[in-house]
Structure formats: structure tokens, C-alpha cells
Write a protein that holds these residues in place. Structure first.
Motif, PDB file in Angstrom:
ATOM      1  N   GLN A  30      27.906 -16.251 -35.936  1.00  0.00           N
ATOM      2  CA  GLN A  30      29.281 -15.753 -36.028  1.00  0.00           C
ATOM      3  C   GLN A  30      29.648 -15.501 -37.484  1.00  0.00           C
ATOM      4  O   GLN A  30      29.166 -16.192 -38.381  1.00  0.00           O
ATOM      5  CB  GLN A  30      30.255 -16.768 -35.402  1.00  0.00           C
ATOM      6  CG  GLN A  30      29.946 -17.115 -33.971  1.00  0.00           C
ATOM      7  CD  GLN A  30      30.096 -15.937 -33.017  1.00  0.00           C
ATOM      8  OE1 GLN A  30      30.653 -14.896 -33.348  1.00  0.00           O
ATOM      9  NE2 GLN A  30      29.589 -16.103 -31.804  1.00  0.00           N
ATOM     10  N   ARG A  31      30.542 -14.560 -37.725  1.00  0.00           N
ATOM     11  CA  ARG A  31      30.938 -14.201 -39.094  1.00  0.00           C
ATOM     12  C   ARG A  31      31.656 -15.340 -39.812  1.00  0.00           C
ATOM     13  O   ARG A  31      31.735 -15.358 -41.024  1.00  0.00           O
ATOM     14  CB  ARG A  31      31.781 -12.928 -39.095  1.00  0.00           C
ATOM     15  CG  ARG A  31      33.135 -13.067 -38.448  1.00  0.00           C
ATOM     16  CD  ARG A  31      33.903 -11.738 -38.436  1.00  0.00           C
ATOM     17  NE  ARG A  31      35.196 -11.886 -37.845  1.00  0.00           N
ATOM     18  CZ  ARG A  31      35.427 -11.928 -36.541  1.00  0.00           C
ATOM     19  NH1 ARG A  31      34.437 -11.825 -35.683  1.00  0.00           N
ATOM     20  NH2 ARG A  31      36.660 -12.078 -36.082  1.00  0.00           N
ATOM     21  N   TRP A  32      32.161 -16.332 -39.080  1.00  0.00           N
ATOM     22  CA  TRP A  32      32.862 -17.457 -39.709  1.00  0.00           C
ATOM     23  C   TRP A  32      31.930 -18.606 -40.078  1.00  0.00           C
ATOM     24  O   TRP A  32      32.363 -19.682 -40.442  1.00  0.00           O
ATOM     25  CB  TRP A  32      34.025 -17.950 -38.853  1.00  0.00           C
ATOM     26  CG  TRP A  32      33.671 -18.234 -37.421  1.00  0.00           C
ATOM     27  CD1 TRP A  32      33.163 -19.396 -36.903  1.00  0.00           C
ATOM     28  CD2 TRP A  32      33.791 -17.341 -36.334  1.00  0.00           C
ATOM     29  NE1 TRP A  32      32.949 -19.275 -35.556  1.00  0.00           N
ATOM     30  CE2 TRP A  32      33.335 -18.003 -35.167  1.00  0.00           C
ATOM     31  CE3 TRP A  32      34.242 -16.021 -36.195  1.00  0.00           C
ATOM     32  CZ2 TRP A  32      33.313 -17.411 -33.923  1.00  0.00           C
ATOM     33  CZ3 TRP A  32      34.221 -15.441 -34.939  1.00  0.00           C
ATOM     34  CH2 TRP A  32      33.755 -16.142 -33.826  1.00  0.00           C
ATOM     35  N   GLY A  33      30.613 -18.363 -39.987  1.00  0.00           N
ATOM     36  CA  GLY A  33      29.665 -19.337 -40.509  1.00  0.00           C
ATOM     37  C   GLY A  33      29.061 -20.302 -39.516  1.00  0.00           C
ATOM     38  O   GLY A  33      28.384 -21.249 -39.911  1.00  0.00           O
ATOM     39  N   LEU A  34      29.279 -20.082 -38.234  1.00  0.00           N
ATOM     40  CA  LEU A  34      28.683 -20.947 -37.209  1.00  0.00           C
ATOM     41  C   LEU A  34      27.726 -20.148 -36.336  1.00  0.00           C
ATOM     42  O   LEU A  34      27.929 -18.952 -36.095  1.00  0.00           O
ATOM     43  CB  LEU A  34      29.764 -21.559 -36.312  1.00  0.00           C
ATOM     44  CG  LEU A  34      30.708 -22.575 -36.927  1.00  0.00           C
ATOM     45  CD1 LEU A  34      31.744 -23.028 -35.897  1.00  0.00           C
ATOM     46  CD2 LEU A  34      29.951 -23.768 -37.483  1.00  0.00           C
ATOM     47  N   ARG A  35      26.703 -20.821 -35.866  1.00  0.00           N
ATOM     48  CA  ARG A  35      25.838 -20.278 -34.814  1.00  0.00           C
ATOM     49  C   ARG A  35      26.321 -20.935 -33.534  1.00  0.00           C
ATOM     50  O   ARG A  35      26.394 -22.171 -33.455  1.00  0.00           O
ATOM     51  CB  ARG A  35      24.369 -20.599 -35.077  1.00  0.00           C
ATOM     52  CG  ARG A  35      23.423 -19.989 -34.060  1.00  0.00           C
ATOM     53  CD  ARG A  35      21.995 -19.969 -34.595  1.00  0.00           C
ATOM     54  NE  ARG A  35      21.044 -19.432 -33.635  1.00  0.00           N
ATOM     55  CZ  ARG A  35      20.865 -18.147 -33.363  1.00  0.00           C
ATOM     56  NH1 ARG A  35      21.597 -17.235 -34.001  1.00  0.00           N
ATOM     57  NH2 ARG A  35      19.964 -17.753 -32.479  1.00  0.00           N
ATOM     58  N   THR A  36      26.677 -20.154 -32.538  1.00  0.00           N
ATOM     59  CA  THR A  36      27.294 -20.677 -31.323  1.00  0.00           C
ATOM     60  C   THR A  36      26.570 -20.175 -30.069  1.00  0.00           C
ATOM     61  O   THR A  36      25.907 -19.144 -30.093  1.00  0.00           O
ATOM     62  CB  THR A  36      28.774 -20.246 -31.211  1.00  0.00           C
ATOM     63  OG1 THR A  36      28.837 -18.818 -31.065  1.00  0.00           O
ATOM     64  CG2 THR A  36      29.574 -20.663 -32.429  1.00  0.00           C
ATOM     65  N   ALA A  37      26.742 -20.911 -28.990  1.00  0.00           N
ATOM     66  CA  ALA A  37      26.336 -20.486 -27.650  1.00  0.00           C
ATOM     67  C   ALA A  37      27.383 -21.038 -26.697  1.00  0.00           C
ATOM     68  O   ALA A  37      27.971 -22.099 -26.943  1.00  0.00           O
ATOM     69  CB  ALA A  37      24.946 -21.015 -27.302  1.00  0.00           C
ATOM     70  N   HIS A  38      27.660 -20.324 -25.610  1.00  0.00           N
ATOM     71  CA  HIS A  38      28.729 -20.714 -24.686  1.00  0.00           C
ATOM     72  C   HIS A  38      28.218 -20.799 -23.252  1.00  0.00           C
ATOM     73  O   HIS A  38      27.450 -19.954 -22.805  1.00  0.00           O
ATOM     74  CB  HIS A  38      29.876 -19.706 -24.761  1.00  0.00           C
ATOM     75  CG  HIS A  38      30.556 -19.718 -26.082  1.00  0.00           C
ATOM     76  ND1 HIS A  38      30.129 -18.940 -27.126  1.00  0.00           N
ATOM     77  CD2 HIS A  38      31.595 -20.435 -26.540  1.00  0.00           C
ATOM     78  CE1 HIS A  38      30.896 -19.168 -28.182  1.00  0.00           C
ATOM     79  NE2 HIS A  38      31.789 -20.080 -27.854  1.00  0.00           N
ATOM     80  N   ILE A  67      28.536 -24.844 -27.923  1.00  0.00           N
ATOM     81  CA  ILE A  67      27.728 -25.681 -28.796  1.00  0.00           C
ATOM     82  C   ILE A  67      27.571 -24.895 -30.088  1.00  0.00           C
ATOM     83  O   ILE A  67      27.433 -23.671 -30.063  1.00  0.00           O
ATOM     84  CB  ILE A  67      26.373 -26.070 -28.173  1.00  0.00           C
ATOM     85  CG1 ILE A  67      25.604 -24.851 -27.667  1.00  0.00           C
ATOM     86  CG2 ILE A  67      26.576 -27.098 -27.064  1.00  0.00           C
ATOM     87  CD1 ILE A  67      24.198 -25.158 -27.170  1.00  0.00           C
ATOM     88  N   ASN A  68      27.650 -25.596 -31.226  1.00  0.00           N
ATOM     89  CA  ASN A  68      27.610 -24.876 -32.488  1.00  0.00           C
ATOM     90  C   ASN A  68      26.944 -25.685 -33.584  1.00  0.00           C
ATOM     91  O   ASN A  68      26.811 -26.899 -33.480  1.00  0.00           O
ATOM     92  CB  ASN A  68      29.018 -24.448 -32.904  1.00  0.00           C
ATOM     93  CG  ASN A  68      29.912 -25.630 -33.216  1.00  0.00           C
ATOM     94  OD1 ASN A  68      29.617 -26.447 -34.084  1.00  0.00           O
ATOM     95  ND2 ASN A  68      31.020 -25.735 -32.504  1.00  0.00           N
ATOM     96  N   GLN A  69      26.539 -24.981 -34.614  1.00  0.00           N
ATOM     97  CA  GLN A  69      26.039 -25.596 -35.833  1.00  0.00           C
ATOM     98  C   GLN A  69      26.361 -24.648 -36.978  1.00  0.00           C
ATOM     99  O   GLN A  69      26.524 -23.440 -36.777  1.00  0.00           O
ATOM    100  CB  GLN A  69      24.529 -25.859 -35.768  1.00  0.00           C
ATOM    101  CG  GLN A  69      23.680 -24.610 -35.972  1.00  0.00           C
ATOM    102  CD  GLN A  69      22.200 -24.861 -35.889  1.00  0.00           C
ATOM    103  OE1 GLN A  69      21.645 -24.740 -34.814  1.00  0.00           O
ATOM    104  NE2 GLN A  69      21.561 -25.171 -37.001  1.00  0.00           N
ATOM    105  N   SER A  70      26.453 -25.193 -38.136  1.00  0.00           N
ATOM    106  CA  SER A  70      26.663 -24.387 -39.335  1.00  0.00           C
ATOM    107  C   SER A  70      25.441 -23.505 -39.558  1.00  0.00           C
ATOM    108  O   SER A  70      24.307 -23.963 -39.452  1.00  0.00           O
ATOM    109  CB  SER A  70      26.882 -25.313 -40.538  1.00  0.00           C
ATOM    110  OG  SER A  70      26.736 -24.603 -41.736  1.00  0.00           O
ATOM    111  N   ILE A  71      25.675 -22.237 -39.871  1.00  0.00           N
ATOM    112  CA  ILE A  71      24.554 -21.348 -40.189  1.00  0.00           C
ATOM    113  C   ILE A  71      23.848 -21.860 -41.441  1.00  0.00           C
ATOM    114  O   ILE A  71      22.632 -21.809 -41.522  1.00  0.00           O
ATOM    115  CB  ILE A  71      25.038 -19.887 -40.356  1.00  0.00           C
ATOM    116  CG1 ILE A  71      25.500 -19.338 -39.003  1.00  0.00           C
ATOM    117  CG2 ILE A  71      23.927 -19.018 -40.946  1.00  0.00           C
ATOM    118  CD1 ILE A  71      26.174 -17.987 -39.068  1.00  0.00           C
ATOM    119  N   ALA A  72      24.588 -22.413 -42.375  1.00  0.00           N
ATOM    120  CA  ALA A  72      23.984 -22.959 -43.595  1.00  0.00           C
ATOM    121  C   ALA A  72      23.019 -24.087 -43.263  1.00  0.00           C
ATOM    122  O   ALA A  72      21.932 -24.161 -43.817  1.00  0.00           O
ATOM    123  CB  ALA A  72      25.064 -23.454 -44.562  1.00  0.00           C
ATOM    124  N   SER A  73      23.373 -24.975 -42.312  1.00  0.00           N
ATOM    125  CA  SER A  73      22.479 -26.082 -41.955  1.00  0.00           C
ATOM    126  C   SER A  73      21.254 -25.556 -41.228  1.00  0.00           C
ATOM    127  O   SER A  73      20.178 -26.127 -41.316  1.00  0.00           O
ATOM    128  CB  SER A  73      23.196 -27.132 -41.114  1.00  0.00           C
ATOM    129  OG  SER A  73      23.466 -26.650 -39.815  1.00  0.00           O
TER     130      SER A  73
END
Length: 133
Positions: free
Chosen positions: A104-112, A123-129
Motif C-alpha cells: 500500500q502507498r501508506w507503507g504497509l503490506r496488507t491482505a484482507h 493482516i499487515n506489516q510495514s513494507i520497511a520491515s
């Protein structure tokens, strides 16, 4: 005035089915069940599944009378260490995803996905992590 949320209550129609999903499929830390509810303890917070009769007791009226058009209105978001691994594990257990892992453009990788009654989970995690690991 309000300085924190200690519990999230999800109204469900089929308490047994939803309890099984949250306890056995999602592997949430199960704290117990009574006739109208199931409780899971997530760190210092509670997730409570509440049956229709339990909701009526809690609210003093039938929760169906409180419905507002345009459901779903809530997304339960949970951080995970690795979205792709969690996605694969849940998918292997038969969970149907509404959206696969997506940056996502706000910095999270998500799945729904949705629980058996259509309540939406992210469920999400920081793209940086993700890039660091």
C-alpha cells in the motif's frame, strides 16, 4: 476522556462456528466461552465474540435494530511478522481472501479476508520491515 481500547466486541450469529474459526484457524489465544460469548486475549486487549442474545443483554435491545445500511463498517487490523507467510498459512487452512498481499502507498503490506460471517480482517506489516528481513 477515552485513553485506550481494552476490548473489541464482534457481534456474531453462529457463536460456535465463529469460535472455531478464531480459535482453530486464526489460532488466537482463547480465554474461554460462556453461553453468549467467546473471549480471546490479545496481549493486553480482548476480542470478544458476542451472540445475538448476548448483544441484546449488553445493549438492552435487539442488535438487528441498530444495523445501519452499508455493512461492513469495521475492519479488524492485525500486525503480523510476515504477511506473505501468514497469507499462505491461512489460505492452506481454507480461508478465502478478498485481497492477496499488496503493498500500500501508506507503507504497509496488507491482505484482507472475512470470517465466516463476513467480518473483515486485515493482516499487515510495514513494507520497511519486509525489506529489512
Amino acid at each position: 476522556m477515552i485513553d485506550g481500547i481494552i476490548a473489541t466486541v464482534v457481534f456474531v450469529q453462529d457463536l460456535a462456528r465463529c469460535t472455531t474459526f478464531y480459535r482453530d484457524t486464526l489460532k488466537l489465544p482463547y480465554a474461554g466461552t460462556d453461553a453468549n460469548s467467546s473471549t480471546f486475549q490479545l496481549q493486553e486487549r480482548y476480542l470478544i465474540l458476542l451472540s445475538a442474545s448476548g448483544a441484546t443483554d449488553l445493549l438492552g435491545s435487539d442488535p438487528n435494530e441498530l444495523k445501519i445500511a452499508g455493512t461492513p463498517r469495521v475492519v479488524l487490523a492485525a500486525g503480523v511478522e510476515d504477511v506473505d507467510a501468514a497469507y499462505a498459512e491461512l489460505k492452506a487452512k481454507g480461508v478465502t481472501f478478498l485481497r492477496p498481499p499488496t503493498d500500500q502507498r501508506w507503507g504497509l503490506r496488507t491482505a484482507h479476508f472475512a470470517d465466516p460471517e463476513g467480518n473483515i480482517w486485515e493482516i499487515n506489516q510495514s513494507i520497511a520491515s519486509k525489506t529489512e528481513g
